[in-house]
Scaffold this active site. Structure first.
Site, PDB file in Angstrom:
ATOM      1  CG  ASP A 126      -4.925 -70.357 -17.214  1.00 16.11           C
ATOM      2  OD1 ASP A 126      -5.785 -69.482 -17.437  1.00 16.11           O
ATOM      3  OD2 ASP A 126      -3.714 -70.172 -17.384  1.00 16.11           O
ATOM      4  CD  GLU A 184      -6.473 -69.228 -13.627  1.00 18.01           C
ATOM      5  OE1 GLU A 184      -6.695 -68.029 -13.872  1.00 18.01           O
ATOM      6  OE2 GLU A 184      -7.197 -70.146 -14.021  1.00 18.01           O
ATOM      7  CE  LYS A 228      -9.957 -68.196 -11.471  1.00 19.64           C
ATOM      8  NZ  LYS A 228      -9.762 -68.298 -12.927  1.00 19.64           N
TER       9      LYS A 228
END
Length: 312
Positions: free
Chosen positions: A34, A175, A32
């Site tokens: 950021d 993240e 994921k």
């Protein structure tokens, strides 16, 4: 079809939040990033960018305009994340600086000083034909076959071992992880149970620029970090310390009070007590807010590092 969608705009599919990683052979896992969510529309040599709020962001990211040279199709829609990397890690403050810039000269400068990369993680339309009902893993195959990567255009990798990826992400200070069902369709504007996001609690080195008092004791610290030579206020942290630690902190900070805010973006709320930045501490938080503040900050410990080491 792509042109029609460019004109009416679309809401991207969203993951649901989970504290634990969903496990099973039906899932694939991605890092994921950021950054800022972005749909990219390609049509006959032109490129348009649209963010999650349906705003046009083509002007803000001129480095993506050569995407037409990196794809094997003439029309299509891609989904991904715009990211600015600093020392190999995504910086949300930096991508937000890029995303909010509207002056062309300023954007040109930031393109050189804070270059962005587009991390693509899904493929929605190809040559006017929707891919939405295809299984996620099939869309990933088409994406890999259709996009040639370069320094600014990346295709996000898929992994089969979610726990190992999460451990790696945590070690690298990234993240989090997104788990996606191999068979899932793409559903516009929905938080789907086909996709799950699992976030790592972030840590950041901050310094204290002020505090607030309630019932005769410090109730929260006003913390920030430097960008260049300027100290930016990032939020209030009021949890994580024991009563004795709050008392010791009062003894330390009460002798370092100043009459003006050390922050360039000082909070205007009455009752703030300003101090000379002279102490560094680790703050844990869930994510950056769109206002460039730390969400749910918690104090995790003090350090002998200098305040000047607290850098955004």
């Amino acid at each position: 079809m792509v042109l029609d969608l460019m004109e009416r705009k679309i809401h991207p599919m969203e993951p649901r939040s989970s504290k634990d990683i969903p496990l099973g052979s039906q899932f694939l896992y991605q890092v994921k990033w950021d950054g800022v969510r972005m749909l990219v529309f390609i049509k006959d040599g032109s490129v348009m960018l649209q963010n999650r709020q349906l705003k046009d962001r083509t002007l803000q990211y001129p480095e993506t305009l050569d995407l037409v040279e990196q794809v094997s199709f003439s029309s299509g829609i891609l989904d991904g994340e715009m990211v600015v990397l600093r020392e190999g890690k995504p910086s949300f403050p930096c991508i937000l600086k890029r995303d909010l810039s509207v002056n062309p000269a300023r954007i040109g400068t930031l393109t050189q000083t804070l270059p962005a990369a587009y991390f693509i993680f899904d493929f929605l339309y190809l040559e006017g034909e929707p891919l939405l009902s295809l299984p996620y893993e099939k869309r990933q195959e088409l994406l890999k076959d259709s996009v040639q990567e370069n320094q600014r255009i990346k295709v996000t990798d898929n992994f089969e071992e979610g726990e190992k990826l999460f451990a790696w992400v945590k070690e690298k200070g990234l993240e989090g992880v997104v788990a996606k069902d191999r068979k899932s369709p793409y559903v516009f504007g929905k938080k789907s149970r086909h996709w799950w996001k699992i976030k790592v609690r972030n840590r950041m080195l901050c310094t204290i620029g002020g505090f607030r008092i309630r019932e005769g004791r410090i109730s929260s610290l006003l913390v920030g970090a430097f960008y260049g030579e300027e100290l930016f206020y990032l939020g209030r942290a009021g949890t994580g310390l024991k009563e004795e630690e709050w008392k010791n902190l009062w003894e330390f900070l009460s002798h370092r009070q100043i009459t003006h805010s050390p922050f360039v973006n000082a909070p205007s709320r009455a009752g703030n007590i300003w101090v000379e930045p002279s102490l560094a501490l680790w703050i844990e938080f869930t994510e950056w807010t769109p206002e460039l503040k730390l969400r749910a900050p918690s104090i995790k410990g003090f350090t002998t590092r200098a305040p000047e080491d607290c850098i955004m």
